[in-house]
Write a protein that holds these residues in place. Sequence first.
Motif, PDB file in Angstrom:
ATOM      1  N   UNK A  68     -63.798 -45.216  12.285  1.00  0.00           N
ATOM      2  CA  UNK A  68     -62.843 -44.203  12.737  1.00  0.00           C
ATOM      3  C   UNK A  68     -63.632 -42.925  12.954  1.00  0.00           C
ATOM      4  N   UNK A  69     -63.321 -42.210  14.009  1.00  0.00           N
ATOM      5  CA  UNK A  69     -64.118 -41.022  14.313  1.00  0.00           C
ATOM      6  C   UNK A  69     -63.254 -39.924  14.906  1.00  0.00           C
ATOM      7  N   UNK A  70     -63.735 -38.693  14.722  1.00  0.00           N
ATOM      8  CA  UNK A  70     -63.144 -37.509  15.347  1.00  0.00           C
ATOM      9  C   UNK A  70     -64.318 -36.718  15.918  1.00  0.00           C
ATOM     10  N   UNK A  71     -64.318 -36.518  17.235  1.00  0.00           N
ATOM     11  CA  UNK A  71     -65.463 -35.933  17.923  1.00  0.00           C
ATOM     12  C   UNK A  71     -65.122 -34.560  18.485  1.00  0.00           C
ATOM     13  N   UNK A  72     -66.158 -33.709  18.553  1.00  0.00           N
ATOM     14  CA  UNK A  72     -66.006 -32.404  19.189  1.00  0.00           C
ATOM     15  C   UNK A  72     -65.108 -31.435  18.442  1.00  0.00           C
ATOM     16  N   UNK A  73     -65.048 -31.554  17.129  1.00  0.00           N
ATOM     17  CA  UNK A  73     -64.213 -30.644  16.335  1.00  0.00           C
ATOM     18  C   UNK A  73     -64.974 -29.329  16.126  1.00  0.00           C
ATOM     19  N   UNK A  74     -64.399 -28.177  16.454  1.00  0.00           N
ATOM     20  CA  UNK A  74     -65.113 -26.906  16.247  1.00  0.00           C
ATOM     21  C   UNK A  74     -65.530 -26.735  14.782  1.00  0.00           C
ATOM     22  N   UNK A  75     -66.718 -26.193  14.603  1.00  0.00           N
ATOM     23  CA  UNK A  75     -67.201 -25.982  13.232  1.00  0.00           C
ATOM     24  C   UNK A  75     -66.240 -25.086  12.453  1.00  0.00           C
ATOM     25  N   UNK A  76     -65.600 -24.147  13.138  1.00  0.00           N
ATOM     26  CA  UNK A  76     -64.688 -23.213  12.474  1.00  0.00           C
ATOM     27  C   UNK A  76     -63.438 -23.894  11.924  1.00  0.00           C
ATOM     28  N   UNK A  77     -63.146 -25.137  12.365  1.00  0.00           N
ATOM     29  CA  UNK A  77     -61.974 -25.856  11.850  1.00  0.00           C
ATOM     30  C   UNK A  77     -62.145 -26.214  10.379  1.00  0.00           C
ATOM     31  N   UNK A  78     -63.383 -26.458   9.957  1.00  0.00           N
ATOM     32  CA  UNK A  78     -63.757 -26.641   8.554  1.00  0.00           C
ATOM     33  C   UNK A  78     -63.321 -27.958   7.930  1.00  0.00           C
ATOM     34  N   UNK A  79     -62.444 -28.751   8.562  1.00  0.00           N
ATOM     35  CA  UNK A  79     -62.042 -30.016   7.954  1.00  0.00           C
ATOM     36  C   UNK A  79     -61.345 -30.912   8.974  1.00  0.00           C
ATOM     37  N   UNK A  80     -61.350 -32.228   8.673  1.00  0.00           N
ATOM     38  CA  UNK A  80     -60.572 -33.217   9.423  1.00  0.00           C
ATOM     39  C   UNK A  80     -59.967 -34.185   8.414  1.00  0.00           C
ATOM     40  N   UNK A  81     -58.925 -34.911   8.856  1.00  0.00           N
ATOM     41  CA  UNK A  81     -58.259 -35.882   7.995  1.00  0.00           C
ATOM     42  C   UNK A  81     -58.258 -37.248   8.680  1.00  0.00           C
ATOM     43  N   UNK A  82     -58.555 -38.293   7.896  1.00  0.00           N
ATOM     44  CA  UNK A  82     -58.510 -39.668   8.384  1.00  0.00           C
ATOM     45  C   UNK A  82     -57.467 -40.445   7.587  1.00  0.00           C
ATOM     46  N   UNK A  83     -56.741 -41.308   8.277  1.00  0.00           N
ATOM     47  CA  UNK A  83     -55.868 -42.245   7.587  1.00  0.00           C
ATOM     48  C   UNK A  83     -56.708 -43.436   7.139  1.00  0.00           C
ATOM     49  N   UNK A  85     -55.967 -46.947   6.120  1.00  0.00           N
ATOM     50  CA  UNK A  85     -55.022 -48.050   5.920  1.00  0.00           C
ATOM     51  C   UNK A  85     -55.682 -49.358   5.509  1.00  0.00           C
ATOM     52  N   UNK A  86     -57.000 -49.427   5.564  1.00  0.00           N
ATOM     53  CA  UNK A  86     -57.671 -50.706   5.338  1.00  0.00           C
ATOM     54  C   UNK A  86     -57.784 -51.024   3.853  1.00  0.00           C
ATOM     55  N   UNK A  87     -57.625 -52.286   3.484  1.00  0.00           N
ATOM     56  CA  UNK A  87     -57.720 -52.693   2.075  1.00  0.00           C
ATOM     57  C   UNK A  87     -59.175 -52.829   1.628  1.00  0.00           C
ATOM     58  N   UNK A  88     -59.891 -51.723   1.638  1.00  0.00           N
ATOM     59  CA  UNK A  88     -61.287 -51.717   1.205  1.00  0.00           C
ATOM     60  C   UNK A  88     -61.468 -50.559   0.230  1.00  0.00           C
ATOM     61  N   UNK A  89     -62.634 -50.467  -0.395  1.00  0.00           N
ATOM     62  CA  UNK A  89     -62.823 -49.429  -1.400  1.00  0.00           C
ATOM     63  C   UNK A  89     -64.007 -48.519  -1.115  1.00  0.00           C
ATOM     64  N   UNK A  90     -64.944 -48.933  -0.251  1.00  0.00           N
ATOM     65  CA  UNK A  90     -66.148 -48.145  -0.033  1.00  0.00           C
ATOM     66  C   UNK A  90     -66.196 -47.620   1.399  1.00  0.00           C
ATOM     67  N   UNK A  91     -66.432 -46.310   1.531  1.00  0.00           N
ATOM     68  CA  UNK A  91     -66.543 -45.670   2.835  1.00  0.00           C
ATOM     69  C   UNK A  91     -67.846 -44.887   2.911  1.00  0.00           C
ATOM     70  N   UNK A  92     -68.321 -44.723   4.145  1.00  0.00           N
ATOM     71  CA  UNK A  92     -69.459 -43.851   4.405  1.00  0.00           C
ATOM     72  C   UNK A  92     -69.078 -42.883   5.509  1.00  0.00           C
ATOM     73  N   UNK A  93     -69.298 -41.593   5.258  1.00  0.00           N
ATOM     74  CA  UNK A  93     -68.985 -40.556   6.234  1.00  0.00           C
ATOM     75  C   UNK A  93     -70.285 -40.066   6.858  1.00  0.00           C
ATOM     76  N   UNK A  94     -70.335 -40.076   8.191  1.00  0.00           N
ATOM     77  CA  UNK A  94     -71.461 -39.516   8.934  1.00  0.00           C
ATOM     78  C   UNK A  94     -70.949 -38.301   9.706  1.00  0.00           C
TER      79      UNK A  94
END
Length: 358
Positions: A68-83, A85-94
């Motif tokens: 899942x990705x969110x591209x081109x978000x202004x640095x001044x926005x300071x945050x994004x939110x992801x849903x 829904x997948x039945x997993x436990x480990x995530x990696x954020x790049x």
Amino acid sequence: MADFVYVCVVLLIGFTHIKISTAGDCTDFWDISTEENGRVQWFGVDRDGVMDVRIEVDDALSSECSVASKLGVPFSAREVHFKLPCPISKYQVNATLICSKNETSSRIMRFSVPSEDLIPEHVRVIAITNTSIILKWNKPTSFNDSDVTYSVELVNRNSEATFVQNTSDVSYHFQNLMPYTLYSVRVRAFADDTDGNWTEPIKIRTEIGVPSQPSIKRASSNHDSIWVEWLKPEFPNGPNVTYIVIWKDDNVQLGLRKTNETSVKILGLKSFTHYFIQVCAVNAAGIGQCTDFVGFSTGGRGDISPLIWIFAIAVPVAFLIFIVIPVIIEIKKRKLKSASNSKSARVPMPMSFSGIRR
């Protein structure tokens, strides 16, 4: 007009230069943080750039959940939110900061979504004193065959100070706590690289303890009384704090008074006498640490010391005894001597009969 336009252009260029020079670029410090609910935040000095944020998973059950990705978000926005829904436990954020086509900077962070089955059971407080709490729980039933470790958390509800400790036992003894203080405790389990949820917080208040030491603030006195005021204990350690005031003359205790106030007036004292006063705080747990004995002196009516009265009487008496009376005696002696000499001068000399012939 041309000069005015020229000045405006120069000022605009200077302002733009200042603005650009104070903005950050990709080489300035920045970093990211993640939360279990899919919130990704970044922080650092403001800069003209955009963020590409991507979440990747390794054990998703479908390809739709793998990225899942969110591209081109202004640095001044300071945050994004992801849903999530997948039945997993480990995530990696790049997260990649893009300042220009040739200038980028990246950060990577991993986080886990807690397993709903991995949670300690039957959490309860089994013992409590004024300085300690013993917490106990049962191992998660669905992980009986796994090695499970735990984190226990204790939060002081007054100061929000938080204590977290890891343990492999199914109990924990919190010590060195504050008396009569409200705390909340909870437990979290970990097993086979899987994180569990925190249990619901349990609020518990430690038992009361004796108050800490009060502090004498000020005092005043007259010829037969002393008024004393003190500060409340910093840590009352329980409700309904009262006070005991003790006063003594040298080493002999002369009186004791109980009061709910933070001041007292001690009556019936002797004038020009030095007294020692002590204050103790008391509650249902007992008497706390008392203040040291502090010395205060009474005065006198008109503030005239008995020594002054003695001196005022002794000086005239001494003057009378050692100066006036000796002078009077000496004068009388001289008068008596003078009178005696005068009588001796008036007595006629006896006649001589040696020249008379018979």
